[in-house]
Design an enzyme around this catalytic site. Structure first.
Site, PDB file in Angstrom:
ATOM      1  N   THR A   1       0.862  -1.188   0.000  1.00  0.00           N
ATOM      2  CA  THR A   1       0.000   0.000   0.000  1.00  0.00           C
ATOM      3  C   THR A   1       0.889   1.225   0.000  1.00  0.00           C
ATOM      4  O   THR A   1       2.018   1.183   0.468  1.00  0.00           O
ATOM      5  CB  THR A   1      -0.875   0.063   1.256  1.00  0.00           C
ATOM      6  OG1 THR A   1      -0.024   0.257   2.380  1.00  0.00           O
ATOM      7  CG2 THR A   1      -1.661  -1.208   1.437  1.00  0.00           C
TER       8      THR A   1
ATOM      9  N   GLU B   1      -6.035  -3.287   2.954  1.00  0.00           N
ATOM     10  CA  GLU B   1      -5.934  -4.094   4.162  1.00  0.00           C
ATOM     11  C   GLU B   1      -7.138  -5.021   4.347  1.00  0.00           C
ATOM     12  O   GLU B   1      -7.115  -5.897   5.209  1.00  0.00           O
ATOM     13  CB  GLU B   1      -5.821  -3.178   5.394  1.00  0.00           C
ATOM     14  CG  GLU B   1      -4.501  -2.431   5.505  1.00  0.00           C
ATOM     15  CD  GLU B   1      -4.460  -1.144   4.678  1.00  0.00           C
ATOM     16  OE1 GLU B   1      -5.353  -0.930   3.836  1.00  0.00           O
ATOM     17  OE2 GLU B   1      -3.527  -0.346   4.880  1.00  0.00           O
TER      18      GLU B   1
ATOM     19  N   LYS C   1     -10.182  15.343  16.261  1.00  0.00           N
ATOM     20  CA  LYS C   1     -10.976  14.852  17.384  1.00  0.00           C
ATOM     21  C   LYS C   1     -10.888  15.876  18.491  1.00  0.00           C
ATOM     22  O   LYS C   1      -9.837  16.034  19.112  1.00  0.00           O
ATOM     23  CB  LYS C   1     -10.428  13.517  17.886  1.00  0.00           C
ATOM     24  CG  LYS C   1     -10.552  12.393  16.873  1.00  0.00           C
ATOM     25  CD  LYS C   1      -9.781  11.147  17.322  1.00  0.00           C
ATOM     26  CE  LYS C   1      -8.568  10.940  16.440  1.00  0.00           C
ATOM     27  NZ  LYS C   1      -7.736   9.771  16.802  1.00  0.00           N
TER      28      LYS C   1
ATOM     29  N   TRP D   1     -15.966  14.735  16.256  1.00  0.00           N
ATOM     30  CA  TRP D   1     -15.104  14.679  15.091  1.00  0.00           C
ATOM     31  C   TRP D   1     -15.406  15.914  14.250  1.00  0.00           C
ATOM     32  O   TRP D   1     -16.548  16.140  13.889  1.00  0.00           O
ATOM     33  CB  TRP D   1     -15.423  13.469  14.229  1.00  0.00           C
ATOM     34  CG  TRP D   1     -15.361  12.145  14.934  1.00  0.00           C
ATOM     35  CD1 TRP D   1     -16.389  11.488  15.522  1.00  0.00           C
ATOM     36  CD2 TRP D   1     -14.220  11.304  15.077  1.00  0.00           C
ATOM     37  NE1 TRP D   1     -15.957  10.289  16.038  1.00  0.00           N
ATOM     38  CE2 TRP D   1     -14.630  10.154  15.774  1.00  0.00           C
ATOM     39  CE3 TRP D   1     -12.887  11.422  14.685  1.00  0.00           C
ATOM     40  CZ2 TRP D   1     -13.747   9.122  16.087  1.00  0.00           C
ATOM     41  CZ3 TRP D   1     -12.021  10.387  15.004  1.00  0.00           C
ATOM     42  CH2 TRP D   1     -12.446   9.256  15.697  1.00  0.00           C
TER      43      TRP D   1
END
Lengths: 545, 545
Positions: free
Chosen positions: A186, A333, A441, A446
């Site tokens: 990746t 993933e 955060k 958020w």
């Protein structure tokens, strides 16, 4: 404790191995076609080539556990590698040919690639990096235009010749289903590529669940045995989303397009009657806006869109051509598929149909998907409260190869952290709204840095801006804005910018926690080599507010 | 050896457990219905009951590894047990209520059943056997007609009351996917019932592959999310062929019919719009010839037929009513589904369509199915050469509980021996022609004892006959015919009968190896308690020719 029937799965006598995906296809569809360029193989012919390839690689001295890397365009050869290499117990490394030469050399060394199957198109690149490759012993030459195989000890021969010389039958052994089958790397915007790897067990389970998720759709977004499959995401990228395994297990006709050229794609759709594909928005856009597509009948083409969000306007353009587009979601993933946004029957033709197609999707069978707050508590499934998307499924990578710390971070709390922010609703639809690295955060909420940037950028004095989260003892993180002013801008103060954001927050555009603590006026913003904002460097430059 | 990523599947953090089948269904279809009698549950309501049931059973002291037996008709309660009992780590024993009281007592003791959930209809039976049950501690009372729960220490209470009192939330743990989930008992014509058992892993894989096999069908014989499912093979028999797990994972509407009464079945088809079922030929015959079915619209009802072969005439009767019937094949030991005979698109409306529906079917994904001769060599896939059907798949029972010898016999050579004789063709269709116990292996060929019997029975002097295979040093086995002559038959010699069979063999009806070495005239043929020919006893009576 519950009694186990046996201690290990191998004691079952039936480990989940990639070879098992072939049983029903070879028994029921041996005459079905696999097409690449002028080559038309039957499944029976394909399987003979898989056996010949395994024998040729064995002849070259490859042992179970060795790594075989491939640099090729989407072809029947690549599909043969998808099966032969893991089935003989080796690890298939699918090399991302779009990486820089340095990165490709790094990944081949890091994965300890033993043999490289390389398309003649990449000879210049290979020459450039060959001296740096510390584990590679030989190359196999792949060519579509009869470019002769370079002579020398580094080349074992040309693919078709090696296959022709090899024995046509191979008895593929049983072994531990947890054996590594595939690996690839990746690439983030920063740092070295990270290697993810999948076992036979994981790929078999991903294939079964993705097949079930696709095939159970009553009407739209449905995959079945009469479909004609053509990938339009590269086979080096998460095994073309695992769909070649799905297509092969189902025994459907398969068409491999090589490089993605609109002319070829449109011709294959027409001549081979392709009905099922998957691609990123850019490729769909490229096909739809091509000269060739204007004439083509694209109706009935089913298409999973992933990689990045499909805009409503692109979806509409596709729908206007009769394409059944819908979103799929996942990442390297996750093998990759986690969710699909097929349109349920009751929504067809309704107000919500267009909106559903661009949602992130609903979980596949066996996928346990949550949105959670910073304490790993579930967010309400109200279609609006956002949290980090975390997931469990039997096909998620266990971590990054030789990177224990990054692996632990990925799996903290026993859940794979996708780094995506989104919300779920009562019908199971996930909507991803942000990447977590773009989210701050603060005060238990958020806040999207992209949204704050969007607001600041509308200030008449601002040329460009980046908002980063800075550690804060009380609030967790607090936003800090870096601002580049326009050359001819009138004098502007930190408070002017903060007041501008506050007004937007009061109007409901963002949370009030999103008003930056500090605004720093800078001459330029840190960028990566490919020009993306490099927030990691910015956070290093401005560690405190 | 290939490198395993991890040593054990539990290290993956995601064992294949029955609870995982619920994730996508609960996320995407929480409002979908599960119906039994007057009871209409949502999936969310069903899951709450699953949790309450697990808590109630825990309250009764049940520990992981304990066995919970059920005697009930097909109901939402049974479905709750399908999930709650294995999910808490216990073993679900589905009791075949059609066995004799002695056999039921034997199976409950053999499986060491701890708790029995019993429908009030079986109280007389329970009273009869209660004294013989050595491991049972308590019963839970199930009732559809408000029959009060018997008082006494043997009863823990009534099901609905226990659920109402139990906590509504239960955190189901992860554990080894190879833990036993279910057990039940097979019954042959001879000997004691044999216990087969399946693990969580096996049931999850059977569910995924059966779903894929059903859902991939392009048109006929296809299962999808808009289907309405109703079982018509009992839930005590191989988990109703595993289809309740398939239906639940897919999140479809489910209808449970209780006992199989044509009136109820036809009403549910009409009122609940049932579209997908499975049954044995007898039940389909019963429904089709019922008074109620004459008025009912059965078109579009999809139906897997298994258990025994569907005749062409029954298939035609069903097709004339618009029912999409097709054969499925498997047995208790195989979880059960191995093959399905869905009609491919290109055969629809063609000459072969009717014949395909009554074929035994084509293998599901992951099923490795062969027909082999006595030396385990593959028979040609020519659609005519017969051999024993042997199979591998990840969901086959590993053997019979506490019966090592029978288990070894079942799995000799690493393949599960189905005891069925059949042939495969180039398109993957299996056609089972005989049970192996009815076949004599002689001179390297399989000869059907049923065919020899058929020929002998046509001799005018013969009242009835049975042909058995007798061990032979040279030929493997040789056929011996036992013949009961008609009372008023003319004198007939052994050679007369042999000559009669030889003539048929010369005409091509059977192999010349099928002419019996000996014909023994007997007064009567050994039979089982239910009147079937008992060839095991005959072979004991006539050990040599």
């Amino acid at each position: 404790m519950p009694q186990a029937i046996h201690q290990t799965p191998s004691a079952y006598g039936y480990p989940l191995l990639i070879k098992q995906l072939l049983h029903s296809a070879l028994a029921t569809a041996s005459g079905q076609e696999i097409i690449y360029g002028q080559r038309r193989l039957s499944y029976a012919g394909f399987y003979e080539r898989v056996q010949r390839l395994a024998n040729a690689l064995k002849e070259m001295g490859l042992q179970p556990g060795n790594t075989v890397a491939v640099m090729d365009w989407d072809s029947n050869r690549y599909l043969e590698c998808f099966f032969a290499v893991p089935m003989m117990g080796c690890v298939l490394q699918t090399v991302n040919v779009r990486l820089s030469p340095e990165q490709i050399a790094y990944t081949l060394n890091h994965a300890q690639a033993d043999v490289l199957l390389v398309n003649s198109d990449f000879l210049p690149l290979l020459k450039q990096i060959r001296g740096e490759l510390t584990t590679l012993t030989r190359c196999v030459w792949l060519t579509d235009d009869a470019t002769p195989c370079p002579r020398g000890p580094g080349f074992a021969g040309e693919y078709e010749e090696l296959l022709a010389q090899a024995e046509p039958a191979c008895d593929f052994p049983d072994f531990d289903e947890n054996a590594r089958a595939t690996t690839f790397y990746t690439t983030g915007t920063t740092g070295l590529p990270k290697g993810v790897y999948f076992s036979h067990r994981q790929l078999v389970l991903h294939t079964l669940a993705t097949t079930a998720g696709l095939a159970l759709a009553p009407q739209q977004g449905r995959f079945h045995r009469d479909d004609v499959y053509m990938p339009l995401t590269p086979m080096f990228h998460v095994h073309a989303w695992g769909l070649p395994y799905v297509a092969t297990m189902a025994g459907v006709k398969q068409v491999y397009p090589g490089r993605y050229v609109p002319d070829t794609i449109c011709r294959l759709i027409r001549e081979e009657k392709v009905t099922f594909s998957h691609c990123v928005p850019t490729i769909l856009q490229m096909v739809l806006t091509s000269e060739q597509a204007r004439e083509a009948d694209l109706s009935g083409w089913k298409m999973i869109i992933g990689g990045s969000a499909m805009t409503g306007s692109l979806a509409k353009m596709a729908r206007d051509r009769g394409i059944d587009v819908f979103t799929g979601y996942g990442m390297s993933e996750t093998c990759p598929v986690l969710t699909l946004a097929q349109v349920p029957t009751e929504e067809l033709g309704g107000e919500r149909e267009a909106a559903i197609r661009v949602k992130t999707g609903r979980p596949l069978p066996l996928v346990d998907l949550r949105t959670v707050d910073g304490e790993m508590q579930d967010c309400p499934r109200d279609g609006s409260t956002t949290g980090e998307v975390v997931v469990r499924a039997p096909w998620l990578t266990q971590g990054y190869l030789h990177q224990a710390e990054a692996s632990e971070e990925l799996w903290r709390g026993g859940w794979l952290h996708t780094q995506d922010i989104g919300h779920l609703d009562a019908e199971g639809y996930l909507q991803v709204t942000d990447r977590i690295k773009d989210v701050i955060k603060t005060g238990g909420e958020w806040v999207s840095s992209l949204q704050i940037e969007d607001i600041i950028a509308r200030h008449p004095a601002v040329a460009e801006t980046a908002v980063i989260g800075i550690q804060d003892g009380k609030w967790g993180e607090r936003p800090v804005a870096l601002v580049v002013l326009k050359k001819d801008a009138a004098a502007v103060s930190e408070d002017d910018i903060r007041e501008h954001v506050r007004a937007a927050a009061e109007a409901g555009a963002i949370s009030r926690y999103g008003v930056p603590d500090r605004v720093r006026f800078v001459a330029e913003l840190a960028r990566t080599s490919v020009g993306k904002l490099n927030k990691r460097v910015m956070r290093e430059q401005y560690p405190s507010s």
